[in-house]
Design an enzyme around this catalytic site. Structure first.
Site, PDB file in Angstrom:
ATOM      1  CG  HIS A   1      -1.652  -1.174   1.248  1.00 34.93           C
ATOM      2  ND1 HIS A   1      -1.734  -2.115   2.246  1.00 34.93           N
ATOM      3  CD2 HIS A   1      -2.894  -1.519   0.516  1.00 34.93           C
ATOM      4  CE1 HIS A   1      -2.692  -2.883   2.130  1.00 34.93           C
ATOM      5  NE2 HIS A   1      -3.469  -2.571   1.246  1.00 34.93           N
TER       6      HIS A   1
ATOM      7  CB  SER B   1      -1.826 -10.088   1.040  1.00 36.00           C
ATOM      8  OG  SER B   1      -3.207 -10.375   1.514  1.00 36.00           O
ATOM      9  CB  SER B   2      -4.223  -7.022   4.892  1.00 40.38           C
ATOM     10  OG  SER B   2      -4.091  -5.733   4.110  1.00 40.38           O
TER      11      SER B   2
HETATM   12  P1  AMP Z   1      -6.390  -4.038  -0.324  1.00 42.29           P
HETATM   13  O1  AMP Z   1      -6.302  -3.293   0.783  1.00 42.29           O
HETATM   14  O2  AMP Z   1      -5.871  -5.423  -0.276  1.00 42.29           O
HETATM   15  O3  AMP Z   1      -7.698  -3.904  -0.752  1.00 42.29           O
HETATM   16  O4  AMP Z   1      -5.455  -3.471  -1.487  1.00 42.29           O
HETATM   17  C1  AMP Z   1      -5.515  -1.854  -1.757  1.00 42.29           C
HETATM   18  C2  AMP Z   1      -4.909  -1.782  -2.857  1.00 42.29           C
HETATM   19  O5  AMP Z   1      -3.218  -2.005  -2.782  1.00 42.29           O
HETATM   20  C3  AMP Z   1      -5.325  -2.433  -4.555  1.00 42.29           C
HETATM   21  O6  AMP Z   1      -5.137  -1.551  -5.288  1.00 42.29           O
HETATM   22  C4  AMP Z   1      -4.186  -3.768  -4.181  1.00 42.29           C
HETATM   23  O7  AMP Z   1      -4.121  -4.259  -5.469  1.00 42.29           O
HETATM   24  C5  AMP Z   1      -2.929  -2.912  -3.733  1.00 42.29           C
HETATM   25  N1  AMP Z   1      -1.878  -3.939  -3.087  1.00 42.29           N
HETATM   26  C6  AMP Z   1      -2.331  -4.761  -2.251  1.00 42.29           C
HETATM   27  N2  AMP Z   1      -1.251  -5.552  -1.853  1.00 42.29           N
HETATM   28  C7  AMP Z   1      -0.249  -5.303  -2.860  1.00 42.29           C
HETATM   29  C8  AMP Z   1       1.061  -5.551  -3.238  1.00 42.29           C
HETATM   30  N3  AMP Z   1       1.490  -6.557  -2.607  1.00 42.29           N
HETATM   31  N4  AMP Z   1       1.646  -4.991  -4.037  1.00 42.29           N
HETATM   32  C9  AMP Z   1       1.263  -3.935  -4.755  1.00 42.29           C
HETATM   33  N5  AMP Z   1      -0.167  -3.574  -4.676  1.00 42.29           N
HETATM   34  C10 AMP Z   1      -0.893  -4.301  -3.393  1.00 42.29           C
END
Ligand code: AMP
Length: 283
Positions: free
Chosen positions: A37, A185-186
């Site tokens: 993020h 990843s969260s």
């Molecule tokens: P999320 O909070 O998981 O919904 O992710 C929010 C944004 O961060 C989304 O656009 C995801 O694709 C991006 N994102 C999450 N994990 C990664 C990662 N490891 N590398 C790049 N972007 C990420």
């Protein structure tokens, strides 16, 4: 950094900025922020005058039995990280304010959302497309940055922005990985130590596929079969949901890897987590 919960307040500030010719960059997230993020925020920050980070665990993109309640949350830590990475606004609305009696209004992108994650998560992309449309209408950003880790999501968003003539540039940001290759990843916090030790093999399978393509293999079924076999052997605690080679924009299955390239996308159940990853394959 201003923390905003009220959608009208966000819209008021951002539309004012837009009227003044100030470029807004938006990074939508579900919080529990990590370096992936942060890297999106850095890109948006570098390309805009103001950075808006949204933090919203969007109920409509979770299906029955999914991890909406269990999804990790830590607002204090997220606020500190967003501020450190240059956010001017942290937008963290309550679900009721984002769905004010209009839960029957949905944005759907049927073709792009049909395969891959759309098969096991049939309402997921409708929820994503709807909430992202709302966020774009509230923040009216010049630029919004999304991660390539969620490549199907990125394709859904590009398609909806094109179809609805939303005046925003959508940037895709490269996947940020742990040192051992696991995509950040969260949801990685769900992994037990033994599961975590097997998780990097997901990316190992993607690299194997890339090596096969470099060696001249072009048949999608052969490559996907080799990756599945790799997972069956090296991730004994996991179970592959899908391993598929698809068109990079439409996300529809390809039989061969051609000039226009392809995406190998995978989802693997590992303990309580369902982990996704992908890689571009160039023919
Ligand atoms: P999320 O909070 O998981 O919904 O992710 C929010 C944004 O961060 C989304 O656009 C995801 O694709 C991006 N994102 C999450 N994990 C990664 C990662 N490891 N590398 C790049 N972007 C990420």
């Amino acid at each position: 950094m201003e923390i905003i919960k009220d959608p009208s307040r966000l819209q008021e500030i951002c539309w004012q900025w837009r009227a003044e010719g100030i470029r807004v960059g938006l990074v939508p997230t579900m919080g529990y922020l990590h370096k992936g993020h942060a890297s999106l925020m850095d890109e948006a920050r570098a390309k805009s005058d103001r950075l808006v980070v949204s933090l919203f665990v969007n109920p409509s993109q979770f299906g029955p039995g999914e991890d909406l309640e269990a999804y990790p949350r830590d607002l204090e830590r997220d606020a500190a990280l967003a501020e450190e990475h240059g956010a001017d606004v942290l937008f963290c609305p309550e679900p009721a304010s984002m769905y004010p009696g209009s839960s029957d209004v949905w944005v759907e992108v049927p073709e792009v959302a049909a395969g891959l994650c759309g098969v096991t998560r049939p309402v997921h992309f409708r929820g994503v497309a709807t909430v992202v449309t709302k966020l774009l209408m509230l923040a009216m950003p010049a630029l919004a940055v999304f991660g390539e880790k969620d490549r199907q999501q990125l394709a859904v968003i590009r398609a909806l922005v094109r179809a609805l003539f939303i005046p925003v540039e959508i940037a895709g940001h490269a996947i940020v990985r742990e040192a051992d290759g696991l995509a950040m990843s969260s949801r990685n916090v769900y992994l037990t130590p033994v599961e975590r030790a097997q998780a990097p093999r997901i990316f190992e399978g993607l690299r194997l596929a890339r090596d096969l393509v470099h060696a001249g293999e072009r048949d999608a079924a052969t490559i996907a079969g080799r990756v599945r076999a790799h997972y069956a052997e090296h991730i004994p605690l996991g179970r592959a949901d899908y391993v598929e080679i698809v068109h990079p924009e439409t996300m529809t299955p390809l039989a061969r890897i051609g000039e226009e390239g392809a995406v190998l996308a995978v989802a693997v159940y590992l303990g309580k987590a369902r982990l996704i990853d992908n890689i571009l394959l160039n023919g």
